[in-house]
Structure formats: C-alpha cells, structure tokens
Design a protein around this motif. Structure first.
Motif, PDB file in Angstrom:
ATOM      1  N   HIS A  68       0.460  -1.483   0.375  1.00  0.00           N
ATOM      2  CA  HIS A  68      -0.047   0.444   0.232  1.00  0.00           C
ATOM      3  C   HIS A  68       0.972   1.047  -0.134  1.00  0.00           C
ATOM      4  O   HIS A  68       0.329   2.620  -0.405  1.00  0.00           O
ATOM      5  CB  HIS A  68      -0.776  -0.069   1.427  1.00  0.00           C
ATOM      6  N   ASP A  99      -0.320  -5.923  -3.633  1.00  0.00           N
ATOM      7  CA  ASP A  99      -1.765  -6.013  -3.284  1.00  0.00           C
ATOM      8  C   ASP A  99      -2.513  -5.600  -4.825  1.00  0.00           C
ATOM      9  O   ASP A  99      -2.220  -3.866  -4.456  1.00  0.00           O
ATOM     10  CB  ASP A  99      -2.167  -4.677  -1.776  1.00  0.00           C
ATOM     11  N   ASP A 101      -5.250  -5.636  -4.680  1.00  0.00           N
ATOM     12  CA  ASP A 101      -6.645  -5.388  -4.626  1.00  0.00           C
ATOM     13  C   ASP A 101      -7.455  -4.065  -4.797  1.00  0.00           C
ATOM     14  O   ASP A 101      -8.438  -3.306  -5.174  1.00  0.00           O
ATOM     15  CB  ASP A 101      -7.230  -6.319  -3.306  1.00  0.00           C
ATOM     16  N   ARG A 102      -6.847  -3.188  -4.494  1.00  0.00           N
ATOM     17  CA  ARG A 102      -7.430  -1.748  -3.901  1.00  0.00           C
ATOM     18  C   ARG A 102      -6.195  -0.657  -4.903  1.00  0.00           C
ATOM     19  O   ARG A 102      -6.805   0.136  -5.220  1.00  0.00           O
ATOM     20  CB  ARG A 102      -7.233  -1.136  -2.418  1.00  0.00           C
ATOM     21  N   ASN A 103      -5.009  -1.021  -4.977  1.00  0.00           N
ATOM     22  CA  ASN A 103      -3.849  -0.447  -5.727  1.00  0.00           C
ATOM     23  C   ASN A 103      -3.939   0.995  -5.196  1.00  0.00           C
ATOM     24  O   ASN A 103      -3.571   2.085  -6.191  1.00  0.00           O
ATOM     25  CB  ASN A 103      -4.283  -0.456  -7.639  1.00  0.00           C
ATOM     26  N   TYR A 104      -3.631   1.250  -3.960  1.00  0.00           N
ATOM     27  CA  TYR A 104      -3.581   2.479  -2.950  1.00  0.00           C
ATOM     28  C   TYR A 104      -2.237   2.929  -3.847  1.00  0.00           C
ATOM     29  O   TYR A 104      -1.610   4.272  -3.162  1.00  0.00           O
ATOM     30  CB  TYR A 104      -3.216   1.959  -1.740  1.00  0.00           C
ATOM     31  N   GLN A 110       4.481  -0.355  -7.094  1.00  0.00           N
ATOM     32  CA  GLN A 110       4.083  -1.682  -5.849  1.00  0.00           C
ATOM     33  C   GLN A 110       5.557  -2.986  -6.720  1.00  0.00           C
ATOM     34  O   GLN A 110       6.215  -3.083  -5.534  1.00  0.00           O
ATOM     35  CB  GLN A 110       3.435  -2.547  -5.842  1.00  0.00           C
ATOM     36  N   ARG A 133      -2.577  -9.686  -2.682  1.00  0.00           N
ATOM     37  CA  ARG A 133      -3.615  -9.973  -2.512  1.00  0.00           C
ATOM     38  C   ARG A 133      -3.989  -9.325  -4.028  1.00  0.00           C
ATOM     39  O   ARG A 133      -3.843  -8.922  -4.257  1.00  0.00           O
ATOM     40  CB  ARG A 133      -4.378  -8.944  -1.326  1.00  0.00           C
TER      41      ARG A 133
END
Ligand SMILES: [Zn+2]
Length: 273
Positions: A68, A99, A101-104, A110, A133
């Motif tokens: 994140h 992750d 899932d939300r790609n903060y 990442q 994730r």
C-alpha cells in the motif's frame, strides 16, 4: 501447552494506542509467548523495533514497506530498511509484496518496491514476511525469480486456492494462517487446504487489529482483533487438520522460532553485538 507465537500483529496501529500494555498483557495471559510486530513503513518499523525492545525475548519486529505504501519507497527508505536489519530484535524483511486489490500504490511502484526489498533479503540472507492479495501470478513470478537467494519466506495471511498453496509449497515457502479460516462465508476452503501444509511450514497469526475471527462470540464492540485471540485461531486450524491444539501449538511454535531465528536473541544477545 507450548507458548504460542503470533507471527503477525500490527501493534503499532493507532487502534492500540490507548491500551497497548493491557493488550500485550492479555496475550501473554492467554498463552501467547512471542509476538512478531509487523512493520509496514519505515516509521512503523522503527516504532515496532522500539516496542520490541520493551519486552526482550518476547516481542520482535519486522522492517519493511507494505505494498500500500510502495509509492513512498526511494533510496533513503531502502537504506533505512537495510540498516534496521542489523538490529537483533528485527527478525525479517517485510511486510512486503503485491496488493492489486485496491492499488493504493500503482502496480509498477509495487513491483519495484517488492523487488528492492527481496534484494535486501537476498543480500543480507534474511527471512521475508510476504503479503499477496489479488496479485498471485505477478507475486509468484517475482518470488520464483528471487527464491534461490533468500533463505526463508512466509506468505502471511494465506487465503488463496489449492493450486496457489501447492505452488508456494513447491517453492519451499512457509504459510501463515489467520482467523480468516474461522469465516463461514470466505474461509471454508482453507479448512480443507491447511491439512496439506507440512507442520514445519505452517505458522499462525492474528494480523491484529484486522481479521477479528467472525465466529468469536461475543464479538467485541470495537471489532478489534488482538493477539490474545490467537488460541482461537489455533483451535480452528487444529480442528481443520484433525490435530489436537497441543500438537499444533508445539509444531507452529517450533516452526516459527526456527523461521525467525529467535531462540538466540535475548537481552544478552543485544549486548554481545
Ligand atoms: Zn498483510
């Protein structure tokens, strides 16, 4: 029963700010002997290290940057993460991984931050605490590429499929199981899968304050998970494996101590360095 090891608790999360001493005392009273405090950014890793030093031989910490926060990773951050690995209470690189899932953080950031942290683990010969994730294919490809060069890695909070589990085990990864397995909607498949994990690759964790076991009754009003609930996770995993909680406590604790290399690290160990 063998004292348990919670391999992942986010005790520097602000939800614990007001009553952290009580939370830790409850964990010890519940039979948790060791907690590995998860580092998710450089400041959180530094805080986790400081917390670990307040309970020598009982609390340890990891140092890493969660996907994140991958966009924040630069040369300075990597230099700090590398330096933190020299501290005796820091027992792994991580939490790091992918992750989607939300790609903060953008996926490209990442991948870069994950590769850089795997490189630290490879250079220094350190275990890795891993988060994945909604990114299994990319994550697995990167792990496989680096796998010959880091000594041990745990896929923490594993919630994936049987094929994903088999792929990780074929790479000789360790697997961390949380209270996700207690979830009658999302965790049922895990109850069939955990029996496939060899005892010397299986560890348990709360991931507190997240992932409060859904079958816990009564549910605490604040919905906060804490390491004192690890025995609840232990019983669920033991039932799914057809083992006694005592047997699983002994094996997961032994596996965790070897994985993180924590037996030799005490206050005396600190002064020796
Ligand atoms: Zn995680």
């Amino acid at each position: 029963m063998t004292p348990l090891v919670d391999i992942g608790a986010n005790l520097t999360n602000r939800s614990f700010a007001r009553d952290l001493d009580d939370v830790i005392a409850r964990a010890f009273a519940a039979g948790v002997g060791t907690i590995v405090v998860t580092g998710t950014t450089v400041p959180a890793s530094v805080d986790s290290l400081a917390l670990a030093r307040t309970r020598p031989g009982k609390l340890y910490a990891t140092a890493g940057v969660h996907p994140h926060h991958a966009a924040e990773v630069d040369h300075e951050v990597l230099a700090e993460l590398r330096a933190l690995q020299a501290e005796p209470e820091i027992v792994a690189v991580g939490e790091c991984g992918l992750d989607f899932d939300r790609n903060y953080s953008p996926p490209a950031d990442q991948r870069r931050a994950f590769a850089d942290q795997l490189a630290i683990a490879c250079d220094l010969g350190r275990p890795v605490f891993l988060h994945e994730r909604a990114a299994h294919a990319d994550f697995f490809a990167m792990l496989r590429e680096h796998r010959p060069s880091f000594p041990r890695g745990v896929v923490h909070c594993f919630t994936g499929t049987g094929d994903e589990l088999d792929a990780y085990l074929a790479l000789d990864m360790h697997i961390g199981i949380t209270g996700w397995i207690c979830d009658d909607r999302r965790g049922v498949h895990l109850r069939e899968l955990v029996g496939r994990i060899p005892a010397d690759r299986l560890m348990i964790e709360t991931d507190a304050p997240y992932l409060l076991p859904r079958d816990l009754k009564p549910q605490p009003r604040n919905r906060r998970n804490e390491p004192g609930l690890l025995p609840h996770v232990l019983r669920a995993v033991a039932a799914a494996r057809g083992e006694s909680p005592e047997t699983l406590a002994a094996s997961t604790s032994a596996t965790s101590r070897v994985f993180f290399g924590i037996d030799g690290v005490t206050e005396a160990g600190r002064t020796r360095r």
